[in-house]
Design a protein around this motif. Structure first.
Motif, short mmCIF file in Angstrom:
data_model
loop_
_atom_site.label_atom_id
_atom_site.label_comp_id
_atom_site.label_asym_id
_atom_site.label_seq_id
_atom_site.Cartn_x
_atom_site.Cartn_y
_atom_site.Cartn_z
N GLY A 244 -29.48 -64.30 -26.50
CA GLY A 244 -28.29 -65.12 -26.44
C GLY A 244 -27.79 -65.47 -25.12
N GLN A 245 -26.59 -65.95 -25.16
CA GLN A 245 -26.07 -66.32 -23.77
C GLN A 245 -24.59 -66.03 -23.51
N THR A 246 -24.37 -65.62 -22.29
CA THR A 246 -23.00 -64.85 -21.99
C THR A 246 -21.95 -66.26 -22.11
N VAL A 247 -20.93 -65.89 -22.71
CA VAL A 247 -20.09 -66.92 -23.15
C VAL A 247 -18.33 -66.66 -22.68
N ASN A 248 -18.26 -65.38 -22.12
CA ASN A 248 -17.14 -65.00 -21.62
C ASN A 248 -17.54 -63.54 -20.77
N SER A 249 -16.95 -63.66 -19.36
CA SER A 249 -17.25 -62.37 -18.49
C SER A 249 -16.12 -62.27 -17.63
N ASN A 250 -15.85 -60.97 -17.48
CA ASN A 250 -14.85 -60.54 -16.52
C ASN A 250 -15.42 -59.56 -15.78
N PHE A 251 -15.26 -59.97 -14.38
CA PHE A 251 -15.94 -59.04 -13.46
C PHE A 251 -15.77 -59.89 -12.08
N PRO A 252 -15.28 -59.28 -10.83
CA PRO A 252 -14.36 -57.78 -10.98
C PRO A 252 -13.09 -57.84 -11.61
#
Length: 463
Positions: A227-235
């Motif tokens: 699949g594919q990353t659709v939401n990322s939180n970092f840092p």
């Protein structure tokens, strides 16, 4: 008599063929129904059903941060609440928990961490509230220079004597490189927990594994797209959502792998408690266990600062990032980073699951209540309690949870296996085809016998 026997054989053959057609049709219908995805195999559980790992948390919330300074579980699993005066201690004891009178309130501890957070960031450092000693523990790994260590020590001295300074071996790093491996151009991580928004399914994993838009695969040849990353939180935080390419997680969505073809069935979510025994699974080091030593930890990774983490003694290695942390089938966190390895030991930090779910607006996929009763449980690992709290269970008696075989996907089957699988339509079609052949054959033999009988009658008439 010979003609009677022939008619009897033909009649029995026709009846058997008709019966075969009916049986084959029923088998095809049953197989088609069995192939439909089960509606009760897994279901999202709402946040309101989260498991309480430490009842002392409710007492702390009720009494307030000026009169308390955290809570933890003792060796027998009983809640202990740190309080600042004897009157509050009596209230805690009356509620059935143990009280420990300390010098510094939660307000003072938070003020200390705010001061540390406002100081210049030094990669390789971390701090966490140690409820049991009523201190703030500041750690620095081997990459922190003597100059930076001296400056950090001066900052801590200005806060007060309840700040404890520690040097650690190794480096505080993220663990790139659920527990099953997922790969992208950025490296290798581990799948965490399966979640859903009600329409599509996702993998909850670490945010540092890859930014939004990263594509993930299950193999090194990049042929099996996950699949594919659709939401990322970092840092800031350390969590992300990988949307399944097919839109659905498929069979076994409520299970996390722990190695050797086995998995643990996830039954709910919860907040980790200090003193709790926890388990972590990762694609590099497999299943490991340890103890929660702190909450609301801050880590200054080389890539940036992450706050609100769970500190543990569980080991981890590169590639374990994003892998699930759980206890007795309750999802608690996903692997963020730490120091050390599984040979020498070390410290590992986890992103709390409940906080990530709330910010992402998704729900954990867990086993439906009707399925829990039928789950296979090993004698060594008792099934999770049906109670909404885990209190009363000593940390040492905790287990990963209900074990179950991991559902394999993409595994080729032999022709014999496919034909004998009651979910396939192959057996039914074979029965139908055989019955049709039998009907055609009986019809042909009867026509041939009638033709020969006509020839004999014609010859006799003109002979």
């Amino acid at each position: 008599m010979r003609h009677v026997r022939r008619r009897t054989v033909r009649r029995v053959t026709r009846l058997a063929a008709v019966g075969g057609l009916l049986l084959g049709g029923a088998m095809v219908t049953q197989a088609a129904m069995a192939s439909e995805p089960g509606g009760t195999a897994a279901a999202p559980r709402s946040a309101a059903e989260s498991v309480v790992t430490n009842p002392g948390t409710a007492l702390v919330k009720k009494l307030g941060t000026s009169r308390t300074a955290g809570t933890w579980l003792d060796a027998d699993g009983r809640p202990v609440v740190a309080v600042t005066d004897e009157e509050t201690a009596d209230t805690v004891r009356a509620a059935g928990a143990e009280a420990k009178v300390v010098s510094h309130s939660m307000n003072e501890l938070k003020s200390a961490t705010d001061t540390l957070r406002s100081a210049p960031k030094v990669p390789g450092t971390a701090w966490v509230m140690d409820y049991r000693t009523n201190q703030i523990v500041v750690q620095a790994d081997s990459t922190v220079s003597a100059t930076n260590w001296s400056q950090l020590t001066q900052t801590a001295s200005g806060i007060g004597s309840f700040v404890r300074m520690e040097r650690t071996t190794g480096e505080f790093t993220t663990r790139i490189n659920g527990a099953l491996p997922i790969l992208s151009t950025g490296g290798r991580c581990s799948a965490g927990f399966n979640v859903t928004n009600g329409t599509n399914d996702f993998i909850l994993t670490a945010g540092h594994c890859g930014p939004t838009g990263s594509t993930w695969f299950a193999d090194n040849q990049a042929k099996q797209q996950v699949g594919q990353t659709v939401n990322s939180n970092f840092p800031g935080g350390d969590f992300s959502l990988v949307q399944y390419a097919s839109g659905k997680a498929g069979a076994g969505a409520d299970v996390v792998a722990i190695g050797n073809g086995n998995g643990v069935r996830i039954t709910g979510t919860g907040d980790a408690a200090v003193g709790q025994r926890v388990f972590r699974s990762g694609s590099t080091s497999g299943l490991r266990d340890g103890e929660v030593t702190g909450l609301d930890a801050t880590v200054n990774y080389p890539e940036g600062t992450v706050s609100g983490l769970i500190e543990t003694t569980v080991c981890a290695e590169p590639g374990d990032s994003g892998g699930p942390m759980f206890s007795d089938g309750i999802a608690l966190g996903v692997t963020s980073g730490g120091s050390g390895d599984c040979t020498t030991g070390g410290t590992t930090f986890f992103q709390p699951v409940t906080r990530a779910l709330a910010q992402l607006g998704v729900q954990l996929i867990v086993a439906a209540p009707s399925d829990n009763a039928g789950a296979s449980t090993s004698s060594a690992d008792p099934a999770p309690s049906a109670s909404s709290t885990q209190a009363g269970l000593s940390p040492g008696a905790a287990s990963p949870g209900t074990t179950t075989p991991v559902t394999a996907t993409g595994v080729s089957e032999t022709l014999a296996a496919r034909l004998t699988d009651p979910r396939n339509i192959g057996p039914g079609l074979l029965v139908i085809a055989g019955s049709m052949v039998a009907l055609v054959a009986t019809r042909y033999f009867r026509a041939e016998q009638d033709r020969k009988a006509y020839q004999r009658h014609y010859s006799a008439t003109w002979g």
